[in-house]
Structure formats: C-alpha cells, structure tokens
Motif scaffolding. Structure first.
Motif, PDB file in Angstrom:
ATOM      1  N   ALA A  67      44.214  26.902  46.423  1.00 28.30           N
ATOM      2  CA  ALA A  67      44.659  26.139  45.259  1.00 28.30           C
ATOM      3  C   ALA A  67      45.264  27.077  44.221  1.00 28.30           C
ATOM      4  O   ALA A  67      46.352  26.843  43.689  1.00 28.30           O
ATOM      5  CB  ALA A  67      43.486  25.363  44.668  1.00 28.30           C
ATOM      6  N   GLU A  68      44.541  28.167  43.948  1.00 26.65           N
ATOM      7  CA  GLU A  68      45.065  29.153  43.011  1.00 26.65           C
ATOM      8  C   GLU A  68      46.391  29.712  43.502  1.00 26.65           C
ATOM      9  O   GLU A  68      47.337  29.893  42.738  1.00 26.65           O
ATOM     10  CB  GLU A  68      44.050  30.310  42.843  1.00 26.65           C
ATOM     11  CG  GLU A  68      42.947  30.018  41.854  1.00 26.65           C
ATOM     12  CD  GLU A  68      43.502  29.515  40.523  1.00 26.65           C
ATOM     13  OE1 GLU A  68      44.404  30.159  39.951  1.00 26.65           O
ATOM     14  OE2 GLU A  68      43.042  28.435  40.062  1.00 26.65           O
TER      15      GLU A  68
ATOM     16  N   LYS B 286      49.235  27.206  42.932  1.00 27.97           N
ATOM     17  CA  LYS B 286      49.615  27.128  41.526  1.00 27.97           C
ATOM     18  C   LYS B 286      50.325  28.400  41.075  1.00 27.97           C
ATOM     19  O   LYS B 286      51.358  28.353  40.396  1.00 27.97           O
ATOM     20  CB  LYS B 286      48.369  26.872  40.658  1.00 27.97           C
ATOM     21  CG  LYS B 286      47.857  25.445  40.765  1.00 27.97           C
ATOM     22  CD  LYS B 286      46.883  25.113  39.663  1.00 27.97           C
ATOM     23  CE  LYS B 286      45.522  25.748  39.934  1.00 27.97           C
ATOM     24  NZ  LYS B 286      44.503  25.325  38.955  1.00 27.97           N
ATOM     25  N   THR B 287      49.748  29.532  41.460  1.00 30.57           N
ATOM     26  CA  THR B 287      50.364  30.816  41.107  1.00 30.57           C
ATOM     27  C   THR B 287      51.788  30.909  41.642  1.00 30.57           C
ATOM     28  O   THR B 287      52.712  31.299  40.935  1.00 30.57           O
ATOM     29  CB  THR B 287      49.536  31.979  41.680  1.00 30.57           C
ATOM     30  OG1 THR B 287      48.205  31.876  41.175  1.00 30.57           O
ATOM     31  CG2 THR B 287      50.144  33.315  41.299  1.00 30.57           C
TER      32      THR B 287
ATOM     33  N   LEU C 133      54.355  28.733  39.751  1.00 33.11           N
ATOM     34  CA  LEU C 133      54.656  29.247  38.429  1.00 33.11           C
ATOM     35  C   LEU C 133      55.466  30.547  38.502  1.00 33.11           C
ATOM     36  O   LEU C 133      56.443  30.742  37.768  1.00 33.11           O
ATOM     37  CB  LEU C 133      53.346  29.480  37.659  1.00 33.11           C
ATOM     38  CG  LEU C 133      53.440  29.286  36.155  1.00 33.11           C
ATOM     39  CD1 LEU C 133      54.091  27.960  35.826  1.00 33.11           C
ATOM     40  CD2 LEU C 133      52.049  29.365  35.528  1.00 33.11           C
TER      41      LEU C 133
ATOM     42  N   ALA D 163      53.807  23.969  35.463  1.00 29.34           N
ATOM     43  CA  ALA D 163      52.364  24.187  35.493  1.00 29.34           C
ATOM     44  C   ALA D 163      51.617  22.864  35.638  1.00 29.34           C
ATOM     45  O   ALA D 163      50.686  22.736  36.446  1.00 29.34           O
ATOM     46  CB  ALA D 163      51.920  24.894  34.217  1.00 29.34           C
ATOM     47  N   GLN D 164      52.066  21.885  34.873  1.00 24.74           N
ATOM     48  CA  GLN D 164      51.433  20.581  34.930  1.00 24.74           C
ATOM     49  C   GLN D 164      51.554  19.958  36.316  1.00 24.74           C
ATOM     50  O   GLN D 164      50.609  19.424  36.877  1.00 24.74           O
ATOM     51  CB  GLN D 164      52.130  19.670  33.921  1.00 24.74           C
ATOM     52  CG  GLN D 164      51.212  19.102  32.871  1.00 24.74           C
ATOM     53  CD  GLN D 164      52.009  18.364  31.831  1.00 24.74           C
ATOM     54  OE1 GLN D 164      52.736  19.011  31.071  1.00 24.74           O
ATOM     55  NE2 GLN D 164      51.893  17.057  31.810  1.00 24.74           N
TER      56      GLN D 164
ATOM     57  N   ALA E  36      52.045  21.490  39.086  1.00 24.22           N
ATOM     58  CA  ALA E  36      51.241  22.268  40.027  1.00 24.22           C
ATOM     59  C   ALA E  36      49.786  21.817  39.944  1.00 24.22           C
ATOM     60  O   ALA E  36      49.127  21.587  40.966  1.00 24.22           O
ATOM     61  CB  ALA E  36      51.365  23.751  39.710  1.00 24.22           C
ATOM     62  N   GLU E  37      49.315  21.685  38.730  1.00 24.10           N
ATOM     63  CA  GLU E  37      47.938  21.269  38.510  1.00 24.10           C
ATOM     64  C   GLU E  37      47.678  19.898  39.159  1.00 24.10           C
ATOM     65  O   GLU E  37      46.717  19.709  39.911  1.00 24.10           O
ATOM     66  CB  GLU E  37      47.679  21.177  36.991  1.00 24.10           C
ATOM     67  CG  GLU E  37      46.272  20.788  36.619  1.00 24.10           C
ATOM     68  CD  GLU E  37      45.257  21.829  37.076  1.00 24.10           C
ATOM     69  OE1 GLU E  37      45.612  23.026  37.107  1.00 24.10           O
ATOM     70  OE2 GLU E  37      44.125  21.436  37.433  1.00 24.10           O
TER      71      GLU E  37
ATOM     72  N   VAL F 223      47.770  20.115  42.995  1.00 22.63           N
ATOM     73  CA  VAL F 223      46.582  20.745  43.570  1.00 22.63           C
ATOM     74  C   VAL F 223      45.388  19.789  43.521  1.00 22.63           C
ATOM     75  O   VAL F 223      44.626  19.688  44.480  1.00 22.63           O
ATOM     76  CB  VAL F 223      46.272  22.055  42.829  1.00 22.63           C
ATOM     77  CG1 VAL F 223      44.845  22.513  43.120  1.00 22.63           C
ATOM     78  CG2 VAL F 223      47.272  23.127  43.229  1.00 22.63           C
ATOM     79  N   ARG F 224      45.272  19.089  42.428  1.00 21.47           N
ATOM     80  CA  ARG F 224      44.189  18.106  42.348  1.00 21.47           C
ATOM     81  C   ARG F 224      44.297  17.071  43.459  1.00 21.47           C
ATOM     82  O   ARG F 224      43.327  16.706  44.105  1.00 21.47           O
ATOM     83  CB  ARG F 224      44.247  17.368  41.017  1.00 21.47           C
ATOM     84  CG  ARG F 224      43.677  18.164  39.885  1.00 21.47           C
ATOM     85  CD  ARG F 224      43.240  17.193  38.805  1.00 21.47           C
ATOM     86  NE  ARG F 224      43.011  17.889  37.555  1.00 21.47           N
ATOM     87  CZ  ARG F 224      42.706  17.270  36.443  1.00 21.47           C
ATOM     88  NH1 ARG F 224      42.627  15.946  36.431  1.00 21.47           N
ATOM     89  NH2 ARG F 224      42.480  17.962  35.346  1.00 21.47           N
TER      90      ARG F 224
END
Lengths: 216, 216, 216, 216
Positions: free
Chosen positions: A91-92, A95-96, A99, A199-200, A202-203, A206-207
């Motif tokens: 997940a990290e 997101k990484t 971004l 970022a949003q 991605a968040e 991932v959720r």
DNA sequence: CATGAATGAGTGTTCATTCAT
DNA sequence: CATGAATGAACACTCATTCAT
C-alpha cells in the motif's frame, strides 16, 4: 580527472552537444509538438547550425527517440528500481509510487512528451510503437508487479488488474493533458494542487484495494 | 413529409448538402485529426467538389465549428435540459448524467472531437477558444449546478468543487483518449467495459460526496 | 466540333497543360539530366507555378515516365507496327528500320532520353526498370522478330542473334551518346553525317547477314 | 626492399596514402558515379579521416583527375608507346590495339571512368575538359597515326578518317556502357563474349580498310 | 601530419483557398 | 449554384570543404 583540465575546447563542446540538443529538442517538442517543431529551430536553440543537428541525430524521429530515452525511459527505469528495492507495505509502495511519479515526471516539462505521444502518435506510428515498447509496456509491467506483490502478501484483495491500472493512470494522464493543453481550460487544472489531487486519489485507491479497510 | 413532395430534387439536395458535408467532416476529423484532414477529402466524401465545400463553409475552421455545434454543443444542451428537468435526487442525477454522457457522447464517434481538440488545440487557438466557450464552459457550468443543487438540498457534503469536477471528468477523458489513440495501447482500454468503469466511478464518487454514506 | 468553338479559355488551357509540361520537361531533362532538372524549372518553362505541375503529374518520376511514353514508347510502337506491315525483303526491312530509327528518334531531341537513362539509370532504379520494360524489351523483341523472319524466309544465314542485335544498336547508341555529351568531343561525332554513317553500317550488316552476299 | 627496412612505419604509410586513396576513389567513382560518391566514403574506404583526404587532394575534382591520370592516362600512354614501337603491319597493329585496349582497359574496373565521364561530363565541365585533353585527344591522335601510317605504306585504302575512328571506338564504348549500366539490360551485353565481339569487329574493319582484301 | 566538428545552400511535394467559367 | 484549375509558402536532410586542435 586531469582530462577535464586538458580537454580542448572543441572536444568539450562535442561532448556537450548531444545534451544541449536534447534539451532544446525537449523544450520545443513539448511546446509545439513533434510535427510543428522545425529541426532548424532545435539547432538554433542549441546554438548550432542545422547541419550539426543531423551530425548527432540521423533524423528528427531519432532525435525524438533520444529525447524520450533521456527524459522518460530513464525515469521509468529508476521507478522500477525503487519498486524492486522498496521495503515497506505494498500500500505504501503504491502511494509512494504515484506521488513520486507526479513529482519526478508529471510535474516536469518532460511530461509534455506524454501529451505529445497521445496527440500525435497516430500520425507517427514508429514513434508510437517505440513509446509503447520503451515506456508504456515497462510502466504497466511495473504497476502489475506491485499489484501482484500486494495480492501475494495478502495485503490487497482480489481485484481486476486492468481496472486498477486505469484508476492509477487516469488522474496522472488527466493532469498532464490539462497542463499541456494551454489553450484549453479543463476544469480545475489551473487552481487545484495536482499533488494533493494525486495523493487523495492514491489514498482512496489504496483503501479500496486493501483487505482491512478500517473506513468505519 | 409534404416537403418531399413539393421540393424539387435540386432544391432538396441543396438543403441536404450542409448535413452531408458535416457528416463527412466528422468522420474524417475524428479519423485523421484536424490538420491532417484535407478539405478536398471532405468534399469528395460528401460527393461534391472542393469549391462547393467553401460555398457552404467559408473555411476549414468554420467547417470544424459547425461539426462541433452539430455533434457536441447539441449534446451538451440536451444534457443541460435534462439536468434542469430532472426530478430525482442529486445523487441519482449525477450518476445518471455520467452514464448518459458516456452512452450518448463518449461511446460515439463524436467523442473523437474531444481528443482532437485536446491534441491539436494548441495549434489552432481559435478552435480551442470556440470549444472552450461552447462546450467546456457550459458543461462545467452544468456540473457545478448539480453539485450546488445537491449541496443546497443537504444531500451533498461541503466539498471542493474543482476537485470533484476533475473526478467526474477524468475517467471519461481517459477512456476517450484511450479509445482514439489507436497506435497506443494504454492499459485496460481494450478489454475493460467502459460503461462498467464509468458506473463504478460514478457510484464511488457519489458515495464520497454523500452526507449519509452508509459505508460503515 | 462545335465544342472547340465553345470551349472556354480555362478549359482549353487545361487540355493543353499536360502537353506543355511534357514538352518543357523533355527539353530540360535532355538538357540537364533527370536529377539536375528542378521541377520548378519545368513548371516555369511551361508557364505555370510549381504546384500546377504536381496537379498533372504526381511526382517528378511520373513526369519522366510520361515524357518517355510520349516521346519514346510511342516511337517504338510505331516502329513495331511498320515492321509488322512491311512488305519487302527482310534485308530492306532491316536497313529501313535502322535509318528510320535514326531519322525519327536518334536525330531528334527525344534521343536525349536514351543518354539520360544510361547515364542516370543506376541512381533511379524505378525509372530504369520502367525504361527496360517499356522501351528496351519491346525494341529488342522487334529486332529479334526481324531477324527470325529473315531466317525463316531463308534470306538470312544462321547467325548469333545477340551479336547481331549489338551491331544494330551500337552505332545508334554511339551517335546518341556523342551527340548529347556536349562537353566531350568524341571523335567524328561533330562533322560526320550520322545518317550516312548509319546507312553504311546497315548496308554492311545486311551484307554480312545475307545468304547470297555478292561481295565477290 | 631495403626501403622497407629503412623507412619507418609512419613514413611508409605516408607515401602509400595517395595510392590507397586513389584506389578507394576509383572503386567508388566507378560504382556510384562522381556526384554520388561522398568524399567521406573515399576516406573511410582508404582508412583515413575526411580531413586527410583533403590533405593529399585539394578537392574532389582534383582527386578525380588523379584517378584518371593513374588509371586512364597511363594506359593511353602505354598504348601510344607500343604503337610507336610496333614492328608489324598496320593491319596487325590496328587489330592488336583494339584487342589490347579491351583487355587492358575495357574489361577492367577502370573503364567505368569512361562511362562516368560520358554520363556526368555535362555537369562537371572542368572534368570533361580535362578528360578531353588528357585522354580523348591523345587516344584519337594515336588512332589517326595508325591510319596514316597504314595509308603511307600503301596498306590501307583512302578512307574517311572520322568514320573509321568511330567504327573503332563504337563497339568498345557500347560494351563499356552496357557493362556499367547495371539496372539496364542492353541486348547481348550479358551473354556475349566481349573479346570475341571486339576481335570480330576488328577483323571486319581491317578487311574493309585493306587494299587487297581477298574476300573473293 | 592527422583529425573530425561545424557549416549552410539547395529542392521535391502538399494543400487551403480563390475565382474564372 | 457548382466546378476544378491555379497558386505558393513551408520543411527535412545532404555533403564538400574548412580549420581549430
């Protein structure tokens, strides 16, 4: 090391020329597109004559490919390397990656290449094929690897890979197209902070993918 | 119907000409882009001579504008009308709109216009300005109206309008660009069902916006 | 017939244009060669603009082919027809053909085409192939037919066809090359009467071929 | 031989350079013509850099002249010497000369120079003039000398010098042009034995010229 | 002696638009 | 109304020659 001290002027220029031409070409290709960029302009911007350009690059198309290699392929490779070495959760990682992708590519001049290839690819099949092979395919591969990794560790739910890939790519593509469509004002593109938007997204993504989404 | 009985053949043709030219122009603009479409081809496809084309449309740019009016502006207006008359909840309205947008525009030949204007807009500022004014602005306006309506009724939470607009538009744009970038194979574009993708996105979006999201 | 009276000026020009362009092209191709002839020059000489040339001939190469068809292929066909209809002896036919060939082709401007194709053929393989097929092959065929006819009637001795063909062609080729090599003064080419030379050669050749050569 | 012992390597190379360049130039000029041969190619084939070529030959034209001197003028001079020293009859001399000419020149790579100068002479007047003076004029002179000698001794009848010169040269020229017109298949050029053809022609010519032709 | 980086003039072809007919 | 002949600006790529190193 002593070489740089001894290298005569002409020689030094010679080694810098390709880079100078590549930079000039990137600027102009991004600004005006491939077809509309005149080779003489590129040469002029790099401070050399028309002939000199063709001394280093056998054709406008090869010049473009070199620009892509220098500014896009390289970035993709770096990304793939980081993905391979990443130690945190999938997940990290995802997101990484999204971004960083924006920071290192989407937000830079080089992202104009993406707009260019989507816009003009149909008229230059060779360039499109080259881009497909050197950029799209590796990048897609990398994305799939991440998703598979997440699935393997049980982090991610079973999902539709194609669909997920689209969701990852779509916002980046949207921002890039907006950014480089200067005459157009596609909603939000000018005032919104792209990084936040990415970022949003991605968040959110991932959720949606995660096994234990503690949304509640 | 009585018209067809009374109108002499020549006359009838004369009145159909613009439509035939517009249809030929749409096909070719979408297939090859604006710059690459030769006016003579358009005339030939419509079964008239080069000169005749310029009899009905004073220039290639005006021809393009007419194509946009006929195929895009019209759709936007229809959409706005439906929005104004819609009786259900704002959430339903938004979901319906997105799906209908895809069905009536995104999935049709006409959506090639969107790709065209994004791709070539920079080289034809007049066309870009026209499109901005006649299509993008009204469409964005309509979107904002929906969001404001939802907020007014208390259905929707307070949100960032720009951001939301982007989320609504991005997937459509992504699908359209993918569909018309024939030489490129952007991930997922070929196998995924676009309608499902849009529906899912709409669903997700509405949940995010909604006041009482029963996610928990 | 009334048509020619009614035909408007523009129309009349249109029908003459190809001919005017062809004539200008022949002059320039013969004078300067294929590569060195600029298409704009051809257009200018014909009194039209560069673009008009390409309205009638899709490329410089096609223009050249048209010049060949008009000035060489036509002559070969006429020759073949005369050969087919010739009533006299094969010896007379051969002599007549050689002399007529010179009169109708070798001595004319058009023979510059032969020099051109030999000189530049290696650099324009398509043109060479075209010329081979449309001119050299038919002409060679015609020559062989004459020789076979003479042999069939018992007029001519058994001989080596290849060798004979060379002897027939060589002097024509020599004269043509000499005539168009302006900067060079290959012996004899300027002062000798080519027609006499051809006639003599033909006479000699026929004697050598004939069954009953009354040389003694 | 002692030279190789005493001359240092660099020195030896320096003295061989011109020869190596000349050989490379001959190959390329013959293969591709004068205009189409790039000076860089010549240098590369000789294993030196572009600049070095211009160190030894001030221009491409001078390089060509040197090639002619080395490969054609030399042959003409040798021929003239042999003619001067020839002890036999003029008839023998003429036949010998023609055959030797073919063997030593026509059949060699160098004969491509003849094709080249005829093909491209019009575009390079200086080269044409040089060739005229250094090759054509001396060769023609030599031929005339033979004919005059034969006439002086009473061997040859009174004849037309120009005409005879043509007959001597024509077949050689024909064979040479045929041989180097690779894209063209001028009749007979491929299968017939050139030497036999020349010999036959020479024989025929001499008989025609001779005082006492015992044809009967 | 040798190198090779730099120059820049030259040309076939396309296509939107006009206007004589 | 309709035609289609005519225009002319625009652009990538080559190569002999020079000269700084």
């Amino acid at each position: 090391m002593s070489e740089s001290l001894l290298t005569p002027k002409r020689e030094r220029r010679k080694q810098q020329r390709p880079g100078e031409l590549l930079e000039a070409a990137l600027d102009l290709f991004v600004e005006k597109g491939f077809a509309a960029t005149k080779s003489e302009e590129v040469a002029a911007k790099a401070g050399v004559s028309k002939g000199t350009l063709f001394l280093y690059f056998p054709s406008k198309e090869e010049l473009f490919k070199a620009v892509v290699r220098e500014n896009v392929v390289k970035t993709v490779k770096e990304g793939a390397l980081e993905v391979a070495n990443f130690k945190g959760s999938s997940a990290e990682l995802l997101k990484t990656l999204m971004l960083e992708w924006w920071r290192r590519y989407g937000s830079t001049k080089a992202s104009g290449i993406t707009k260019l290839i989507i816009s003009e690819g149909n008229h230059f099949p060779d360039l499109a094929a080259f881009y497909q092979e050197e950029v799209i395919d590796p990048a897609t591969r990398m994305l799939k690897d991440i998703l598979e990794r997440g699935r393997a560790t049980g982090e991610f739910l079973n999902f539709n890979t194609e669909h997920t890939t689209m969701v990852v790519i779509a916002p980046m593509l949207f921002l890039i197209m907006s950014k480089h469509a200067n005459s157009l004002c596609i909603s939000g593109s000018q005032e919104t902070n792209p990084e936040n938007f990415i970022a949003q997204h991605a968040e959110l993504l991932v959720r949606g993918l995660s096994n234990s989404n503690s949304l509640c």
